[in-house]
Design a protein around this motif. Structure first.
Motif, short mmCIF file in Angstrom:
data_model
loop_
_atom_site.label_atom_id
_atom_site.label_comp_id
_atom_site.label_asym_id
_atom_site.label_seq_id
_atom_site.Cartn_x
_atom_site.Cartn_y
_atom_site.Cartn_z
N TYR A 155 31.72 1.25 -69.21
CA TYR A 155 30.38 0.78 -69.53
C TYR A 155 30.26 0.71 -71.05
O TYR A 155 30.65 1.65 -71.75
CB TYR A 155 29.29 1.72 -69.01
CG TYR A 155 29.36 1.98 -67.52
CD1 TYR A 155 28.68 1.15 -66.62
CD2 TYR A 155 30.09 3.05 -67.02
CE1 TYR A 155 28.74 1.39 -65.26
CE2 TYR A 155 30.15 3.29 -65.65
CZ TYR A 155 29.48 2.46 -64.79
OH TYR A 155 29.55 2.68 -63.44
N THR A 207 32.15 -3.09 -68.53
CA THR A 207 33.21 -3.71 -69.32
C THR A 207 34.55 -3.72 -68.60
O THR A 207 35.40 -4.55 -68.89
CB THR A 207 33.35 -2.98 -70.66
OG1 THR A 207 33.45 -1.56 -70.41
CG2 THR A 207 32.14 -3.24 -71.54
N ASP A 208 34.74 -2.78 -67.68
CA ASP A 208 35.99 -2.70 -66.93
C ASP A 208 35.70 -2.00 -65.61
O ASP A 208 35.51 -0.78 -65.57
CB ASP A 208 37.04 -1.93 -67.72
CG ASP A 208 38.43 -2.01 -67.09
OD1 ASP A 208 38.53 -2.43 -65.92
OD2 ASP A 208 39.41 -1.66 -67.77
N ARG A 244 35.55 -4.39 -77.98
CA ARG A 244 34.89 -3.78 -76.81
C ARG A 244 34.86 -2.27 -77.00
O ARG A 244 35.88 -1.64 -77.24
CB ARG A 244 35.67 -4.13 -75.53
CG ARG A 244 35.01 -3.63 -74.27
CD ARG A 244 35.78 -4.14 -73.05
NE ARG A 244 37.03 -3.41 -72.85
CZ ARG A 244 37.98 -3.78 -72.00
NH1 ARG A 244 37.84 -4.91 -71.31
NH2 ARG A 244 39.08 -3.06 -71.85
N GLU A 260 38.11 2.04 -77.45
CA GLU A 260 37.77 0.85 -78.22
C GLU A 260 38.95 -0.11 -78.20
O GLU A 260 40.10 0.28 -78.48
CB GLU A 260 37.40 1.19 -79.66
CG GLU A 260 36.99 -0.02 -80.48
CD GLU A 260 36.48 0.33 -81.86
OE1 GLU A 260 36.59 -0.53 -82.76
OE2 GLU A 260 35.95 1.45 -82.03
N GLU A 262 33.51 1.28 -75.18
CA GLU A 262 33.11 1.65 -73.82
C GLU A 262 33.31 3.13 -73.54
O GLU A 262 34.16 3.80 -74.14
CB GLU A 262 33.89 0.83 -72.80
CG GLU A 262 35.39 1.03 -72.87
CD GLU A 262 36.17 -0.01 -72.08
OE1 GLU A 262 35.59 -0.68 -71.21
OE2 GLU A 262 37.38 -0.17 -72.35
N GLN A 312 26.86 -3.46 -70.34
CA GLN A 312 27.49 -4.10 -69.18
C GLN A 312 28.67 -3.28 -68.68
O GLN A 312 29.12 -2.35 -69.35
CB GLN A 312 27.96 -5.50 -69.55
CG GLN A 312 28.94 -5.55 -70.70
CD GLN A 312 29.24 -6.97 -71.15
OE1 GLN A 312 29.98 -7.69 -70.48
NE2 GLN A 312 28.65 -7.37 -72.27
N ILE A 325 30.22 -5.52 -75.76
CA ILE A 325 31.29 -6.40 -76.22
C ILE A 325 30.72 -7.28 -77.33
O ILE A 325 29.66 -7.88 -77.18
CB ILE A 325 31.84 -7.28 -75.08
CG1 ILE A 325 32.45 -6.39 -73.98
CG2 ILE A 325 32.88 -8.25 -75.61
CD1 ILE A 325 32.93 -7.16 -72.77
#
Length: 360
Positions: free
Chosen positions: A309, A295-296, A317, A334, A319, A293, A312
């Motif tokens: 990306y 993530t930010d 998290r 992380e 990414e 997903q 989670i």
């Protein structure tokens, strides 16, 4: 892959918009545009009917036939110019960075990662003889250890620079710098006295030798250049290799396959030594991960903005942060419980010589 790609047919609205973009100083009244388009198509159909009638009724030669033939040639030239112009507009529009991905759209992360992979392949630099693929990293990593009265937690900074030639028979260079910079999350300098960790001391290490001898181990954390070169670029094959435990997990093993794949991709990309074609293949593999997903959507790392990306799990998290316009990897991060646990910012380029940073 670009084989078998289906070319999308432009709608009337897109065609009119492209015409307006190409010829902004020309009258683009919608009614007249449609009449012109209809006229060109009609001229082509009329000429086809004329050619078909030649076999039964013959063709009247003379000024009228020449006018018809001349009109068709002019019409065909106009259509050819129009199509070429539209193709140019479509290329320009496709080359422009697209809008930021919408995190709320199903499959948005997968589509954006595929698009980033395409941009990486399209803009991959050529490493000429005498040049080196350059990678620089700035890492803040967290450590936890028992203190006199409570658990202590600190983030410390390290930096690396690497130079890898296009021809792996040449020399490679790796510089590792522990900067001595740190920041306390929990604890103080006084509490750290006499404990297992204490304050970090600055140090520098340089490893320069033929690339085939470079590094004694081969894993996602410390990859040899030759090992990276041997990894498959086909996403199907790379997907089978990526979750493999190869001794670099430092005594830990992540049982979840998807999380392990993301973790291995993050750590190898964070070395700054991954060539562009392998980075693109890793993006494509990660695009397939169940649960991947955005993530930010507005991530910032070391002053650079991108899109996060990853996955989670609970309050953790993991990414990658990618610049959406170019597909460049800004870094990896992380976060645990809302606190950044570790992060690595990357800078890559082409260096004119070993030990020399890229210009700019």
């Amino acid at each position: 892959m670009t084989e078998g790609k289906v070319r999308r047919v432009w709608s009337d609205e897109e065609l009119d918009l492209a015409l307006a973009t190409l010829y902004a100083d020309v009258d683009t009244d919608e009614r007249r545009l449609r009449e012109t388009r209809t006229g060109l198509v009609g001229e082509r159909q009329e000429t086809r009917d004329t050619r078909e009638s030649r076999g039964t009724r013959g063709v009247r030669r003379g000024r009228q036939g020449q006018r018809g033939r001349r009109s068709w040639i002019l019409a065909a030239a106009a259509v050819t110019a129009l199509v070429a112009g539209l193709g140019m507009v479509q290329m320009i529009i496709s080359a422009r960075p697209g809008p930021p991905p919408d995190p709320g759209q199903p499959g948005a992360a997968a589509r954006a990662l595929e698009a980033a992979a395409d941009r990486v392949v399209a803009s991959a630099p050529v490493i000429s003889p005498g040049q080196y693929r350059y990678g620089a990293t700035q890492t803040w990593d967290r450590s936890d250890w028992p203190g006199p009265t409570r658990e202590l937690s600190m983030r410390t900074e390290s930096r690396t620079e690497s130079w890898i030639p296009g021809d792996l028979a040449g020399e490679c260079l790796l510089r590792i710098m522990v900067t001595g910079r740190y920041e306390w999350i929990v604890g103080t300098d006084e509490e750290a006295l006499g404990t297992a960790m204490g304050r970090p001391e600055a140090s520098n290490h340089e490893d320069r030798r033929p690339c085939p001898e470079f590094r004694e181990v081969e894993n996602w954390w410390m990859p040899r250049p030759a090992w990276l070169a041997g990894l498959p670029r086909d996403p199907d094959q790379l997907e089978e290799v990526l979750p493999e435990f190869n001794g670099g997990d430092l005594g830990t093993f992540e049982p979840n396959r998807e999380w392990r794949m993301l973790d291995h991709a993050c750590v190898v990309l964070a070395t700054g030594q991954v060539p562009a074609d392998l980075r693109a293949a890793l993006y494509r593999v990660l695009a397939r991960l169940p649960g991947v997903q955005i993530t930010d959507p507005a991530a910032n790392l070391d002053g650079r903005s991108g899109v996060g990306y990853g996955l989670i799990r609970g309050d953790v998290r993991r990414e990658l942060i990618i610049e959406p316009g170019t597909g460049d990897l800004i870094g990896v991060r992380e976060t645990r419980g809302g606190t950044v646990w570790s992060s690595t910012a990357l800078t890559t380029g082409v260096a004119p010589g070993i030990g020399v940073r890229p210009p700019g």
